[in-house]
Motif scaffolding. Sequence first.
Motif, mmCIF file in Angstrom:
data_model
loop_
_atom_site.group_PDB
_atom_site.id
_atom_site.type_symbol
_atom_site.label_atom_id
_atom_site.label_comp_id
_atom_site.label_asym_id
_atom_site.label_seq_id
_atom_site.Cartn_x
_atom_site.Cartn_y
_atom_site.Cartn_z
ATOM 1 N N GLY A 49 5.106 -1.024 1.405
ATOM 2 C CA GLY A 49 5.383 -2.412 1.163
ATOM 3 C C GLY A 49 5.247 -2.694 -0.461
ATOM 4 N N ASN A 50 5.083 -3.812 -0.801
ATOM 5 C CA ASN A 50 4.921 -4.134 -2.258
ATOM 6 C C ASN A 50 4.030 -3.605 -2.963
ATOM 7 O OD1 ASN A 50 7.298 -5.904 -2.276
ATOM 8 N ND2 ASN A 50 6.025 -7.636 -1.202
ATOM 9 N N GLY A 104 1.981 -0.689 -1.246
ATOM 10 C CA GLY A 104 1.913 0.737 -1.001
ATOM 11 C C GLY A 104 2.595 1.622 -1.773
ATOM 12 N N ASP A 140 6.297 4.438 7.281
ATOM 13 C CA ASP A 140 6.629 3.101 7.198
ATOM 14 C C ASP A 140 7.665 2.954 8.418
ATOM 15 O OD1 ASP A 140 5.929 0.588 5.050
ATOM 16 O OD2 ASP A 140 7.454 0.114 6.489
ATOM 17 N N MET A 152 -2.252 0.877 3.853
ATOM 18 C CA MET A 152 -1.851 -0.344 3.257
ATOM 19 C C MET A 152 -0.884 -1.260 3.911
ATOM 20 S SD MET A 152 -2.760 -1.954 0.653
ATOM 21 C CE MET A 152 -2.697 -2.863 -0.944
ATOM 22 N N HIS A 186 -2.326 -4.821 12.369
ATOM 23 C CA HIS A 186 -1.553 -3.627 12.133
ATOM 24 C C HIS A 186 -2.462 -2.371 11.996
ATOM 25 C CE1 HIS A 186 0.714 -7.152 10.440
ATOM 26 N NE2 HIS A 186 1.695 -6.613 11.250
ATOM 27 N N VAL A 242 -2.920 0.802 14.185
ATOM 28 C CA VAL A 242 -2.667 2.306 13.443
ATOM 29 C C VAL A 242 -3.791 3.007 13.822
ATOM 30 C CG1 VAL A 242 -2.500 3.399 11.213
ATOM 31 C CG2 VAL A 242 -0.902 1.462 12.115
ATOM 32 N N SER A 282 -5.872 -2.356 2.952
ATOM 33 C CA SER A 282 -5.208 -3.844 3.158
ATOM 34 C C SER A 282 -6.221 -4.877 3.342
ATOM 35 C CB SER A 282 -4.668 -3.637 4.717
ATOM 36 O OG SER A 282 -4.419 -2.439 4.953
ATOM 37 N N VAL A 320 -7.581 -4.086 -2.347
ATOM 38 C CA VAL A 320 -7.266 -4.180 -4.010
ATOM 39 C C VAL A 320 -7.141 -5.469 -4.516
ATOM 40 C CG1 VAL A 320 -6.550 -1.831 -3.578
ATOM 41 C CG2 VAL A 320 -4.697 -3.747 -3.625
ATOM 42 N N GLY A 369 -2.289 -7.165 -8.074
ATOM 43 C CA GLY A 369 -0.924 -7.312 -7.630
ATOM 44 C C GLY A 369 0.059 -6.240 -7.864
ATOM 45 N N LYS A 377 -13.344 -8.975 -1.615
ATOM 46 C CA LYS A 377 -11.931 -9.312 -1.557
ATOM 47 C C LYS A 377 -11.642 -10.617 -1.066
ATOM 48 C CE LYS A 377 -7.309 -8.969 -1.798
ATOM 49 N NZ LYS A 377 -6.637 -9.029 -3.338
ATOM 50 N N GLY A 408 6.296 -9.979 -4.509
ATOM 51 C CA GLY A 408 5.401 -10.092 -5.037
ATOM 52 C C GLY A 408 4.145 -10.161 -4.158
ATOM 53 N N MET A 438 3.146 -12.318 -0.913
ATOM 54 C CA MET A 438 3.744 -13.200 -0.174
ATOM 55 C C MET A 438 3.052 -14.317 0.297
ATOM 56 S SD MET A 438 6.593 -11.156 2.361
ATOM 57 C CE MET A 438 5.684 -9.682 2.364
ATOM 58 N N ASP A 488 -5.188 -14.810 4.014
ATOM 59 C CA ASP A 488 -6.544 -14.553 3.362
ATOM 60 C C ASP A 488 -7.440 -15.581 3.228
ATOM 61 O OD1 ASP A 488 -5.722 -11.980 2.829
ATOM 62 O OD2 ASP A 488 -5.449 -12.034 0.892
HETATM 63 P P1 NAD Z 1 4.080 -5.627 2.487
HETATM 64 O O1 NAD Z 1 4.552 -6.805 3.707
HETATM 65 O O2 NAD Z 1 5.113 -5.976 1.281
HETATM 66 O O3 NAD Z 1 3.980 -4.176 2.919
HETATM 67 C C1 NAD Z 1 3.402 -3.838 4.322
HETATM 68 C C2 NAD Z 1 4.159 -2.667 4.763
HETATM 69 O O4 NAD Z 1 3.501 -2.055 6.068
HETATM 70 C C3 NAD Z 1 5.543 -2.887 5.112
HETATM 71 O O5 NAD Z 1 6.323 -2.060 4.230
HETATM 72 C C4 NAD Z 1 5.584 -2.642 6.460
HETATM 73 O O6 NAD Z 1 7.098 -2.133 6.996
HETATM 74 C C5 NAD Z 1 4.406 -1.882 6.882
HETATM 75 N N1 NAD Z 1 4.041 -1.620 8.240
HETATM 76 C C6 NAD Z 1 3.784 -2.641 9.004
HETATM 77 N N2 NAD Z 1 3.068 -2.292 10.135
HETATM 78 C C7 NAD Z 1 3.293 -0.948 9.913
HETATM 79 C C8 NAD Z 1 2.809 0.185 10.984
HETATM 80 N N3 NAD Z 1 2.466 -0.111 12.293
HETATM 81 N N4 NAD Z 1 3.215 1.518 10.684
HETATM 82 C C9 NAD Z 1 3.814 1.716 9.458
HETATM 83 N N5 NAD Z 1 4.081 0.736 8.556
HETATM 84 C C10 NAD Z 1 3.902 -0.569 8.882
HETATM 85 O O7 NAD Z 1 2.707 -6.442 1.908
HETATM 86 P P2 NAD Z 1 2.053 -5.933 0.710
HETATM 87 O O8 NAD Z 1 2.178 -7.195 -0.208
HETATM 88 O O9 NAD Z 1 2.119 -4.545 0.156
HETATM 89 O O10 NAD Z 1 0.455 -6.180 0.975
HETATM 90 C C11 NAD Z 1 0.087 -4.814 1.858
HETATM 91 C C12 NAD Z 1 -1.793 -5.315 1.986
HETATM 92 O O11 NAD Z 1 -2.206 -5.503 0.689
HETATM 93 C C13 NAD Z 1 -1.997 -6.895 2.625
HETATM 94 O O12 NAD Z 1 -3.077 -6.907 3.276
HETATM 95 C C14 NAD Z 1 -2.131 -7.867 1.368
HETATM 96 O O13 NAD Z 1 -2.901 -8.869 1.685
HETATM 97 C C15 NAD Z 1 -2.575 -6.923 0.339
HETATM 98 N N6 NAD Z 1 -2.554 -7.189 -0.988
HETATM 99 C C16 NAD Z 1 -1.511 -7.394 -1.462
HETATM 100 C C17 NAD Z 1 -1.102 -7.767 -2.814
HETATM 101 C C18 NAD Z 1 0.039 -8.108 -3.531
HETATM 102 O O14 NAD Z 1 0.139 -8.608 -4.698
HETATM 103 N N7 NAD Z 1 1.311 -7.976 -2.764
HETATM 104 C C19 NAD Z 1 -2.165 -7.751 -3.674
HETATM 105 C C20 NAD Z 1 -3.595 -7.191 -3.252
HETATM 106 C C21 NAD Z 1 -3.785 -6.872 -1.999
#
Ligand code: NAD
Length: 307
Positions: free
Chosen positions: A14-15, A17, A35, A68, A74, A78, A102, A128, A131, A178, A245, A247, A254
């Motif tokens: 995602g954003n 990973g 994914d 991630m 989730h 997994v 995550s 982590v 952002g 975290k 960003g 979400m 959190d």
């Molecule tokens: P996101 O929703 O953009 O990405 C999550 C990804 O996981 C998606 O692409 C989704 O399709 C995939 N997914 C879900 N279930 C799945 C499964 N069973 N098998 C395979 N893929 C699967 O979220 P994100 O922003 O990348 O955040 C990920 C984690 O990192 C969260 O726990 C979030 O709290 C944390 N985080 C996010 C940020 C940020 O700025 N976005 C910063 C620090 C930490």
Amino acid sequence: MNTKAKHIAFIGLGNMGAPMAVNLLKHGYIVSVVDLNADAVAALVEAGARDGGSAQEAAAVADIVLTMLPAGEHVKSVYLGAEGRQGVLAVLPEGAFAIDCSTIAAEDARLVAAEAAKRGIAFADAPVSGGIAGAAAGTLSFMVGAEREHFERILPLLQAMGKNIFHAGGHGAGQVAKICNNMLLGVLMAGTAEAVALGVQNGLDPAVLSDIMAKSSGGNWVLNGYNPYPGVMPNAPAGRAYRNGFMSKLMLKDLRLAEELARHTPQDTPMGGQARLLYERFAAEEGNADLDFSAVLGLYLPQVLPE
Ligand code: NAD
């Protein structure tokens, strides 16, 4: 174990990973990606990754699995399996390493760590901060919960994606760190949005006010690089209609994790609780939950939100 040129199964593009996986490729790791979203997999394959197929297929041939994913449900599904489907712990070769980046409950991280240990697999919770800009630049902070020896084993891998790598303590300690950090971030974002909105309602230019506060005693991480007012910082999510960003629904998750942690602690978290209420109110409105968490400014100034 030298982790260089190891084979990584990277699950969750995602954003965060996706740019993290790109940095592993840049550092010479072999990366098989997984994914639910086929477009996310295709973009990484284009960047040099292998299509890992299912999580089980990717894990079966990997030295290290890295996840991630959005939330604890989730991650548990997994690693431990669900609905008759095997989890990746069942197929990982003995001696392999599992790293979850995550943000989930410390209790869930400890559960996965214990199940991994039964199979001779080392586990680290390694959430982590930084952002998507930090993920892209390879400057993330990692907060690791693992045995010291395991922490040292995965250090080179984490250094390929981050700059500040902390050993917080044993299993679950990374998640506790975290969750404390993100509770503070939620409070800082809500407070910063409130202050900026108050100034704007009183005729101030948001950029001028932000500059004043950033260089005064209200200065903080949000004002330094993640301003919630559109256009003040063109590279912040506010400058792209609050897309791609962190979400709001993930910030709400959190803040709920922080309250859950406090429930088992001889301490209240009234500031975190107030931020949770604000995010709950914000995310309840149609379309807001997927907007970046800086869009909480829209509670005060609805005109900043995309149509
Ligand atoms: P996101 O929703 O953009 O990405 C999550 C990804 O996981 C998606 O692409 C989704 O399709 C995939 N997914 C879900 N279930 C799945 C499964 N069973 N098998 C395979 N893929 C699967 O979220 P994100 O922003 O990348 O955040 C990920 C984690 O990192 C969260 O726990 C979030 O709290 C944390 N985080 C996010 C940020 C940020 O700025 N976005 C910063 C620090 C930490």
